[in-house]
Design an enzyme around this catalytic site. Structure first.
Site, PDB file in Angstrom:
ATOM      1  N   GLU A 201       0.834  -1.208   0.000  1.00 37.71           N
ATOM      2  CA  GLU A 201       0.000   0.000   0.000  1.00 37.71           C
ATOM      3  C   GLU A 201       0.863   1.250   0.000  1.00 37.71           C
ATOM      4  OE1 GLU A 201      -2.963  -0.083   3.048  1.00 37.71           O
ATOM      5  OE2 GLU A 201      -3.930  -1.849   2.206  1.00 37.71           O
ATOM      6  N   LYS A 329     -15.656  -2.102   1.975  1.00 39.50           N
ATOM      7  CA  LYS A 329     -14.893  -2.403   0.764  1.00 39.50           C
ATOM      8  C   LYS A 329     -15.891  -3.069  -0.173  1.00 39.50           C
ATOM      9  CE  LYS A 329     -10.558  -3.441   3.211  1.00 39.50           C
ATOM     10  NZ  LYS A 329      -9.894  -4.557   3.947  1.00 39.50           N
TER      11      LYS A 329
HETATM   12  P1  PGA Z   1      -6.525  -5.944   2.114  1.00 36.12           P
HETATM   13  O1  PGA Z   1      -6.202  -5.200   3.485  1.00 36.12           O
HETATM   14  O2  PGA Z   1      -6.929  -4.959   1.081  1.00 36.12           O
HETATM   15  O3  PGA Z   1      -5.230  -6.639   1.803  1.00 36.12           O
HETATM   16  O4  PGA Z   1      -7.612  -6.927   2.419  1.00 36.12           O
HETATM   17  C1  PGA Z   1      -6.665  -3.956   3.838  1.00 36.12           C
HETATM   18  C2  PGA Z   1      -7.156  -3.952   5.251  1.00 36.12           C
HETATM   19  O5  PGA Z   1      -7.074  -4.972   5.972  1.00 36.12           O
HETATM   20  O6  PGA Z   1      -7.696  -2.929   5.699  1.00 36.12           O
HETATM   21 ZN    ZN Z   2      -8.272  -4.000   7.710  1.00 39.00          ZN
END
Ligand code: PGA
Ligand code: ZN
Length: 405
Positions: A201, A329
């Site tokens: 990230e 998400k």
């Molecule tokens: P991920 O992690 O996009 O790899 O699932 C992001 C998070 O846990 O906030």
């Molecule tokens: Zn998370």
């Protein structure tokens, strides 16, 4: 709107993994959406692609998209996705699973086209007359856990975050970014072998412990007038009984984990704690939230792997008083109609909403429109790298548009 062409193809995300991009051609032009991918996924997320792989899912998606080609589709609000989702479900019933990421890319591209048909922005289309509000940015500065696979010695927590306070979005974003570079300097002073590397990230990679990083973050946050937080992502180091810390080595039971996190909240004045317990432990979340309330701490206890953008799980977490904030998400659930239901429930019950990027991101900026359009309080992204910055830029653009009106 009239769909002249509809196609899917394989592209690469920021982690160089394959993912899907969907493109519609309508009477108003081209509309493209691509799906991000997680690494530290909750086990209750929908599957992202058909188990035969991304290429196979894209092949299936192209068969599905032929159904929509050369069709007039009425699309006046997000509710019109219902018809599309009905066809998607029928297709999956009669063929094979497409996967949440395929749904995500198809629905995103369709929503962009639908907004254009009305000659409005996507966030306006989603707001449907409601007043817009700009979410506050949460920026990932230092990273460990599964997002930092290249290094053995790393912090156990997955993310160390800066959270801007109420002010103009442009200023809030630049404060988060300046703080990130300040942390980089300070880590360099403390750790001789720090090579300025970043993880999935684009958060900084170092071998300092949780505690050492939080000390640096606290100093920097004070200077920039920011708040700090962490994504513990604890399911990734829960061994079924204990939390197995590697840096520094320590085995913590459920109770000890609770005590440890409560102490960190007090010591560092944490404003934000995501997934402090493993993804089925609603009860420990409740006792931590109770601690926060009893001691009048201004701290968000956030579900991500716990809730996986799933209405039933969010409801359970709410009724058990496990959380006061939730990560959204969209590709954890695939359906944007489900995302809307979760957001509506949260707004009604005063649960803070945080729209989040994923660790494997694309250059699509749709997350910013979703965050504003669904009324998020916060948006979580990385602070560096094209895939992250396009989303923050779009947020600034939206703020400018809102003020012109
Ligand atoms: P991920 O992690 O996009 O790899 O699932 C992001 C998070 O846990 O906030
Ligand atoms: Zn998370």
């Amino acid at each position: 709107m009239y769909i002249k062409e509809a196609k899917a193809r394989v592209i690469k995300n920021s982690r160089k993994e394959r993912t899907i991009e969907v493109k519609f051609k309508t009477n108003n032009g081209f509309f493209i959406c691509s799906a991000p991918s997680g690494k530290s996924k909750g086990k209750n997320e929908v599957i992202d692609f058909n188990k035969k792989g991304v290429r196979y899912s894209v092949k299936l998606a192209n068969i599905f998209l032929k159904i929509l080609k050369n069709k007039e589709v009425k699309f006046s609000s997000i509710e019109d996705l219902r018809k599309i989702e009905f066809i998607l479900k029928e297709f999956e019933k009669n063929n094979e699973i497409l996967g949440g990421n395929v749904w995500y890319a198809i629905e995103g591209a369709l929503l962009k086209a639908a907004a254009k048909e009305k000659n409005i922005e996507l966030y306006e289309f989603l707001l449907n007359g409601e007043k817009p509000k700009i979410p506050l940015p949460i920026g990932n500065a230092v990273g460990g856990g599964l997002h930092t696979r290249t290094h053995k010695k790393k912090p156990d927590f997955q993310e160390f975050l800066f959270i801007a306070k109420e002010e103009k979005i442009q200023k809030a974003i630049s404060k988060n970014i300046l703080a990130y570079f300040d942390v980089r300097l300070k880590i360099r002073w403390k750790e001789k072998k720090f090579f300025l590397k970043t993880n999935d990230e684009n958060a900084l990679i170092c071998s300092l412990s949780n505690h050492e990083i939080l000390e640096i973050m606290r100093d920097v946050a004070k200077h920039f007038d920011l708040r700090i937080g962490v994504d513990v992502a604890s399911s990734n180091f829960f061994d079924g009984k204990n939390y197995d810390y590697k840096n520094k080595r320590f085995l913590r039971s459920r109770e000890e984990q609770n005590e440890y996190i409560s102490d960190l909240i007090s010591e560092f004045d944490l404003f934000y704690v995501e997934d402090p317990f493993h993804e089925e432990d609603f009860l420990s979340f409740s006792s931590l939230l109770n601690f926060v309330k009893k001691n009048k701490k201004d701290c968000l206890i956030v579900g991500d792997d716990l809730t996986t953008t799933n209405l039933e799980r969010v409801k359970k977490a709410y009724y058990q008083k496990s959380i006061n904030a939730v990560i959204i998400k969209p590709n954890q659930i695939g359906s944007l109609l489900e995302v809307k239901k979760v957001c509506d429930f949260c707004k009604k019950n005063n649960i803070k909403i945080i729209f989040s990027h994923r660790s494997g991101e694309t250059k699509d900026n749709i997350l910013a429109d979703y965050a504003v359009g669904f009324g998020a309080d916060f948006i979580k992204t990385g602070l560096y790298g094209k895939e992250r910055l396009v989303k923050l830029k779009r947020l600034i653009d939206i703020q400018k548009r809102i003020h012109k009106v």
